[in-house]
Scaffold this active site. Sequence first.
Site, PDB file in Angstrom:
ATOM      1  N   LEU A 213       5.356 -26.559 -34.899  1.00  0.00           N
ATOM      2  CA  LEU A 213       6.392 -26.307 -33.886  1.00  0.00           C
ATOM      3  C   LEU A 213       7.389 -25.305 -34.443  1.00  0.00           C
ATOM      4  CD1 LEU A 213       7.469 -29.842 -32.543  1.00  0.00           C
ATOM      5  CD2 LEU A 213       6.251 -28.081 -31.259  1.00  0.00           C
ATOM      6  N   HIS A 214       7.641 -24.229 -33.698  1.00  0.00           N
ATOM      7  CA  HIS A 214       8.682 -23.309 -34.156  1.00  0.00           C
ATOM      8  C   HIS A 214       9.323 -22.505 -33.031  1.00  0.00           C
ATOM      9  CE1 HIS A 214       5.444 -20.351 -33.751  1.00  0.00           C
ATOM     10  NE2 HIS A 214       6.382 -19.416 -33.789  1.00  0.00           N
TER      11      HIS A 214
END
Length: 377
Positions: A213-214
């Site tokens: 996740l980013h």
Amino acid sequence: MSEQTGAHILCVVGARPNFMKIAPIMRAFNAAGSGLRASLVHTGQHYDAAMKHAFFEQLHIPEPDVDLGVGSGTHAEQTAQIMLKFEPVLDAQQPDAVLVVGDVNSTIACALVAVKKGIPVIHVEAGLRSGDRGMPEEINRILTDQLSDLLFTTEMSAADNLEREGISRDKVFFVGNVMIDTLRYNLASATPSASTLAEAGPRFTEGYGLLTLHRPSNVDDPTVLRRLLTELVDISRETPLVFPVHPRTRARIRDAGLDAVIAGADILLLPPQGYLEMLGLMRDARVVLTDSGGIQEETTALGVPCITLRESTERPITVEQGTNTVVGTESAAIRKAYREVIQGGGKAGRQPEYWDGQAAQRIASILARWCGGARQA
């Protein structure tokens, strides 16, 4: 670096997603008989020196001829600093063309400087569109393509996107995916997941999901981030999750007070991993949950089910032909896609056309002919 002569192509790399794309390009351009001479500028947009070194070493990327050392900042600050530092490099090197890859700030910044100085721009991975102009990467893609003299695409639909935006098909060449060149070149050397997870215990080594996740849309909004983490904690009770945590994501979890949400879950938090370690983790995973564009492509090439935690994708071929399912961030949709993977094995997918490990060679061949014609004109 090769001592060969030929058209001088100044290649730009800026951030981690670029590293996997530039490696096969540099290899193809500097091969004997290519008719090209490549040099490399690293803008320093990705400013983790240890991680940069690990990627360059693992992927056999030559040390940059120039490192601009730009570092972090807002989008405007970073783009402006890259432009200011890149212009003197062009003045000193006088390349025949500038090649940029992907959609990071370095891509648009260096393309803009080059075109203002009358130097041809080559864009690798052109024409990808998510339809979401809220993504900074989408703006970078659109503008870079408008500036480019040669546009190399990874999938056939990209040419339609470019034509709708008024770009002549004479400039566009479908060559395949250099990310997959790197994957195929390195797959046999991938670090086994068992090595990376050796200290995690059998709960993980007997079957796990991989999570990344980013994206700002996922991690900057505490409500969205809480909803995602809560659902992922539930999934981890059945399938433990390995989560290499981006530093920015780590900070957002902490700032939003969400450490308690994942505490005690079967989620193994790891620091950012090198390319060979991530390749091994992807290859051996039961399922991958991600908001990364590159991982959507890599999982399709590996035949591993991918659940994309975004509302749209700029890589539709991974959905139409590959193993990817785009579900957004609502819990019910994530859970439904996860159940389909666990119960039915997920989408089988197939290898898209030209994802055969030869994209960089096609680029080199086309570019050598194009540069030869341009120099004679």
